[in-house]
Structures are given as C-alpha cells and as structure tokens.
Design a protein around this motif. Structure first.
Motif, short mmCIF file in Angstrom:
data_model
loop_
_atom_site.label_atom_id
_atom_site.label_comp_id
_atom_site.label_asym_id
_atom_site.label_seq_id
_atom_site.Cartn_x
_atom_site.Cartn_y
_atom_site.Cartn_z
N LEU A 154 55.65 -1.89 78.57
CA LEU A 154 54.52 -1.01 78.90
C LEU A 154 53.84 -1.43 80.19
O LEU A 154 53.21 -0.61 80.86
CB LEU A 154 53.48 -1.06 77.78
CG LEU A 154 53.50 0.03 76.73
CD1 LEU A 154 52.52 -0.33 75.62
CD2 LEU A 154 53.17 1.40 77.30
N THR A 155 53.94 -2.70 80.52
CA THR A 155 53.22 -3.24 81.67
C THR A 155 53.94 -2.94 82.97
O THR A 155 53.32 -2.87 84.03
CB THR A 155 53.04 -4.77 81.47
OG1 THR A 155 52.36 -4.98 80.23
CG2 THR A 155 52.24 -5.40 82.58
N ARG A 156 55.26 -2.78 82.89
CA ARG A 156 56.02 -2.57 84.12
C ARG A 156 55.72 -1.21 84.76
O ARG A 156 55.27 -0.28 84.12
CB ARG A 156 57.52 -2.69 83.83
CG ARG A 156 57.94 -4.16 83.83
CD ARG A 156 59.19 -4.42 83.06
NE ARG A 156 60.33 -3.64 83.52
CZ ARG A 156 61.52 -3.66 82.93
NH1 ARG A 156 61.72 -4.40 81.86
NH2 ARG A 156 62.50 -2.95 83.41
N THR A 157 55.97 -1.15 86.07
CA THR A 157 55.89 0.12 86.80
C THR A 157 57.26 0.34 87.44
O THR A 157 57.71 -0.55 88.17
CB THR A 157 54.82 0.05 87.91
OG1 THR A 157 53.56 -0.30 87.33
CG2 THR A 157 54.69 1.38 88.63
N ILE A 159 56.89 2.60 83.96
CA ILE A 159 56.73 2.14 82.57
C ILE A 159 58.09 2.21 81.86
O ILE A 159 58.79 3.21 81.94
CB ILE A 159 55.69 3.03 81.87
CG1 ILE A 159 54.34 2.88 82.59
CG2 ILE A 159 55.56 2.64 80.39
CD1 ILE A 159 53.35 4.01 82.32
N SER A 190 46.39 -3.83 81.30
CA SER A 190 46.77 -3.37 82.64
C SER A 190 45.51 -3.06 83.45
O SER A 190 45.46 -3.29 84.66
CB SER A 190 47.67 -2.13 82.56
OG SER A 190 49.01 -2.55 82.45
N LEU B 91 52.84 6.63 91.94
CA LEU B 91 53.60 5.38 91.87
C LEU B 91 54.22 5.17 90.48
O LEU B 91 55.14 4.39 90.32
CB LEU B 91 52.69 4.17 92.18
CG LEU B 91 52.17 4.03 93.61
CD1 LEU B 91 51.30 2.78 93.72
CD2 LEU B 91 53.32 3.97 94.61
N HIS B 92 53.68 5.88 89.47
CA HIS B 92 54.21 5.77 88.12
C HIS B 92 55.27 6.82 87.81
O HIS B 92 55.70 6.95 86.66
CB HIS B 92 53.06 5.84 87.09
CG HIS B 92 52.20 4.61 87.09
ND1 HIS B 92 51.18 4.41 87.99
CD2 HIS B 92 52.25 3.48 86.34
CE1 HIS B 92 50.63 3.22 87.77
NE2 HIS B 92 51.26 2.65 86.77
N PRO B 128 59.63 -0.82 92.05
CA PRO B 128 59.30 -1.37 90.73
C PRO B 128 58.33 -2.54 90.82
O PRO B 128 58.41 -3.35 91.74
CB PRO B 128 60.66 -1.85 90.19
CG PRO B 128 61.69 -1.22 91.07
CD PRO B 128 61.04 -0.99 92.40
N GLY B 129 57.41 -2.62 89.87
CA GLY B 129 56.45 -3.72 89.82
C GLY B 129 56.28 -4.18 88.39
O GLY B 129 56.90 -3.63 87.49
N PRO B 130 55.44 -5.16 88.13
CA PRO B 130 54.69 -5.93 89.13
C PRO B 130 55.56 -7.03 89.76
O PRO B 130 56.42 -7.57 89.11
CB PRO B 130 53.56 -6.56 88.29
CG PRO B 130 54.14 -6.71 86.92
CD PRO B 130 55.09 -5.56 86.75
N LEU B 176 51.05 -2.58 92.18
CA LEU B 176 52.40 -3.17 92.26
C LEU B 176 52.43 -4.68 92.33
O LEU B 176 53.37 -5.30 91.84
CB LEU B 176 53.15 -2.58 93.46
CG LEU B 176 53.37 -1.07 93.38
CD1 LEU B 176 53.96 -0.55 94.69
CD2 LEU B 176 54.30 -0.72 92.20
N THR B 210 45.85 2.85 85.60
CA THR B 210 47.05 2.14 85.12
C THR B 210 47.00 1.98 83.60
O THR B 210 48.04 1.86 82.96
CB THR B 210 47.23 0.75 85.79
OG1 THR B 210 46.23 -0.16 85.33
CG2 THR B 210 47.22 0.85 87.31
N TYR B 211 45.78 1.97 83.04
CA TYR B 211 45.61 1.99 81.57
C TYR B 211 45.92 3.38 81.02
O TYR B 211 46.76 3.55 80.15
CB TYR B 211 44.17 1.58 81.24
CG TYR B 211 43.64 2.03 79.89
CD1 TYR B 211 43.98 1.35 78.73
CD2 TYR B 211 42.77 3.13 79.79
CE1 TYR B 211 43.47 1.75 77.50
CE2 TYR B 211 42.26 3.52 78.56
CZ TYR B 211 42.61 2.84 77.41
OH TYR B 211 42.10 3.25 76.20
N ARG B 214 49.46 4.45 80.86
CA ARG B 214 50.24 3.72 79.86
C ARG B 214 49.95 4.20 78.44
O ARG B 214 50.83 4.22 77.59
CB ARG B 214 50.00 2.21 80.00
CG ARG B 214 50.84 1.66 81.14
CD ARG B 214 50.47 0.27 81.60
NE ARG B 214 51.42 -0.10 82.66
CZ ARG B 214 51.36 0.33 83.92
NH1 ARG B 214 50.38 1.12 84.31
NH2 ARG B 214 52.29 -0.01 84.80
#
Lengths: 208, 232
Positions: A154-157, A159, A190, B91-92, B128-130, B176, B210-211, B214
C-alpha cells in the motif's frame, strides 16, 4: 533556513525503538501565541507542548481533521476486539514508516507494536532488516508477514496492493473490519511520514 | 457529488449544507453505496470516515478564517491547490484517476491552461517510489539514489509560474523520495514566495492526498474481491 532551536542535532544512525526527539526546521508558533482556533485544532491541549503539532496548528482545520482521524483509526474497536488488534495497527504503521524511511515515526509505533504485541524480537527484525529482508528471512510470523507485506504494498507508488494481499490476509484471519483497519493504519502513515520527514528531523535526546 | 463540491470551491461559495454522509469523496471514488458491506464497515469507524472528508474539505474548500480572511499573503489559492492535487494524483497513475477528475474539472474552471503543464510535469516526474538516499549513517547500505524532479529541467517553470513550480517540485519530493527531504527544500519554497503557513498547508495537502488515494485503492480492492466472492 532558520531553525527553531539552538540544540545540537544528534541524528539517530538507524531505525530504533528508542525514544527520539523531533526538531522542527520551521519556526512553530510559541504555545502562548496560539489562537483559540489553533488550540482547537490541537484537539488535545497538551499537544501544545509539541513543536510538530504547534507547526501544524498554522492550518488548524486540517490539523484537527488529521488528529481526529488518527485517533479513530488507531483506537476505535481496539478494546472491544472489533477489527484489527491495536498492536497490528501499530505494526502496519511501523511497516509503512520503515518503507518510507521515517525513522522518527517508526520508533514511536515500533514501541507500541512491540509492547502491545508482546513480540519485540519480530519488531526489531523488521526495523533492523527492513520489510523485504524480514519477509525473505522468515523473521515474522505468518500473520505479521501478511500484515507487513500488505502495508508495504500500500505504501509503494504506484500502489501495489491487490487481491493477492486480501486473500493472504483473509487466510490469516482478518475479516472486512480488520482489513479496513489495516488499510487505514497503513494509509494514515503515508500521510504522517511525509509531514514528519519534511518539516523536521529526529534527534537522539541528550543525556541530562 | 465531487463535481458539485469542486464547483462551489471555484466560485468561492461556502459549502454550508453539505451532509458529508451524502457527499463522501472516498465512497464516491470507490463506488461504495448505502447498504454495501463496506458502507457498514466504514460507518463502524464513523469518525475516521467523517474526518477524512473534513480534511478534504479543509484543503479544497477552505473556510475563510478569522481576521486573516481577506489577507492574500501566505494563503494558497484554489488554483494552486487543485494543480498540486492533479500532480500528486497523477504520480499515482490509474489509482489516482477517480480522485483526479474533480480537481481537473476545478482547474479547468480556474485556469484551464495549467492542465497541460501539470500533466507534462506528471509525465516527466513519474517513477516508482519511495526511493532516495538516507541521512542516517547506518542506513547508507539501503540507499536507492534516483532522479530529482525539477520543473525547470522539464522546461515547465514559465507555464507553471515560479511559486507553483516550486510547490510541484516539493510535491514530487514528498511523494517519491520523502526520506531525502531537507531544510534546503523548505528554503526553495520560501525563495519562491511561500511563507511558513503556506508551507504547512502545501505539505498537508500533498501528504493527505497520499493517504486518501491509498484508502481509495485499498477499499477498491476490497470492494472488488467481496463482490466476486458474492457472485461465485
């Protein structure tokens, strides 16, 4: 950049369960200068002692919503056994903080996960090895592995959380309410990690 | 529902009568309807649900506050808020789409020319991140160095304007490679004209999104897996 304190920063060298300080990079309002609206935004007046919350109080409406959401996500249902146990909400917060690289957030929530979950060695393995290695090395129980794997995805981008994570979590006993608590706990960090990483830094408290 | 909210934002009309239980942005983005299993679960965490919505409204339909209501200095305009939101959600990738639509619509009304520039920034910044280099001595073995996005390098500063360009560069950092954030990044924002209060608001805006994205992504997977189970 003006900093708020003349205290020397002693950066932690690694992820840790030890108590850390957090020093702001921007000048927060002084506690005695907070407006009634900003104090309301703190939700708990005692938070005025904390430079992080005083800084966030500059946008009080957002801080208030953030704080009330935080408290509900981590506490509601945790005592009556509905949803995910508190220790595992804290584990999700720790895994997210470990993935994003927030040493301060990880220290706080690793302490909660270790104390409430009674498995400090697993928490320490997660902190020391990182999510990928801890999972590869089999350092975590099946249930904690599933939670940590899902929180990391869930934390990755972009997702990376998908049906395979839900299936694994259901297999180790999570129902819909517990799944929503996990998504909320990991998701919330996050948010929190990015504030704490970008508005200040952790410091090892100086010995008095 | 989200379209309604964005119209009121742009016209500056205060949203006073919106019942959050009827206009919940996360429910709308996931497609949760009254009576769904997930609706009941979310209402079991009523405060989290309502306050997630309250944070969204505080960021995207801010009420003028107290004595500073008429003061332009330090405030972050709706135009900037929606442009940064469009960038962060972009970015998502596909996960950001259900939430991005309302911001694109609001930005089209506020400053339509900006949409192409923001989308160009998304295309140039996406990866891709982080990732990133740690400040901590003991974590140097875990460093994942990677590109630093700057609007200027992408030739977008002129189209975005310097303040928004700095805000978007900061958003790319936070989304990122948050572990690389440093005082120099705040100095860049200050140099572009953002004061401490505006920096707090911009930081909250990026971090909150970002929350939110998700929660939407996670609940969407849950919604899809539950309905599959029901049908099989």
């Amino acid at each position: 950049m003006s900093t708020t304190t003349t205290a020397r920063v002693t950066p932690p060298e690694h992820f840790t369960r030890e108590q850390l300080d957090w020093l702001a990079w921007l000048e927060p309002p002084r506690a005695q200068d907070l407006t009634p609206e900003q104090i309301a935004g703190l939700v708990e007046p005692k938070r005025a002692e904390n430079p992080y919350f005083r800084l966030l109080a500059l946008d009080p409406a957002v801080l208030e919503a953030r704080t009330r959401a935080d408290l509900d996500i981590f506490h509601t249902g945790a005592r009556d056994g509905s949803g995910l146990p508190r220790a595992e909400r804290e584990l999700a917060a720790t895994a997210t903080s470990r993935t994003n690289g927030c040493v301060f957030c990880a220290s706080v929530h690793a302490r909660f996960a270790a104390t409430l979950g009674h498995r400090p060695e697993e928490v320490d393995a997660l902190l020391a090895q990182g999510v990928h290695t801890a999972l590869l090395e089999g350092s975590l129980s099946a249930r904690w592995s599933a939670i940590v794997r899902a929180a990391e995805a869930l934390t990755r981008t972009p997702i990376a959380f998908g049906p395979e994570h839900v299936a694994e979590l259901r297999e180790v006993g999570l129902d819909d309410a517990a799944l929503v608590d996990l998504i909320s706990s990991a998701g919330f960090f996050s948010w929190a990690n990015r504030l704490m990483l970008s508005l200040g830094e952790p410091s090892v408290p100086s010995v008095p | 529902m989200s379209a309604e909210v964005s119209e009121t934002e742009v016209s500056g009309v205060e949203v006073t009568d919106v019942d959050v239980t009827e206009a919940d942005v996360i429910d709308a983005a996931v497609g949760i309807r009254a009576g769904d299993a997930l609706d009941a679960v979310r209402r079991g965490r009523a405060t989290a649900r309502e306050q997630s919505q309250a944070a969204h409204e505080a960021l995207f339909a801010p009420q003028p506050s107290g004595e500073h209501s008429g003061d332009e200095k330090g405030s972050v305009s709706a135009r900037v808020r929606h442009a940064v939101a469009l960038f962060v959600l972009g970015l998502h990738g596909t996960a950001g789409e259900p939430l991005a639509a309302a911001h694109r619509e609001a930005l089209a009304a506020a400053d339509g020319d900006l949409i192409a520039a923001v989308e160009a920034a998304v295309a140039a910044a996406s990866r891709p991140g982080p990732y990133g280099v740690y400040a901590e001595v003991g974590l140097q073995g875990e460093n994942e160095p990677g590109e630093v996005f700057r609007s200027q390098d992408a030739g977008l500063t002129e189209q975005l304007g310097a303040p928004l360009a700095a805000a978007i560069d900061h958003a790319a950092l936070l989304v990122l490679r948050p572990r690389e954030a440093a005082p120099a990044d705040l100095a860049r924002l200050t140099g572009a004209g953002w004061d401490t209060t505006a920096i707090v608001t911009l930081s909250q805006l990026v971090s909150f999104l970002t929350y939110q994205v998700r929660i939407v992504a996670g609940l969407t997977v849950l919604q899809e897996t539950s309905s599959k189970e029901t049908h099989t």
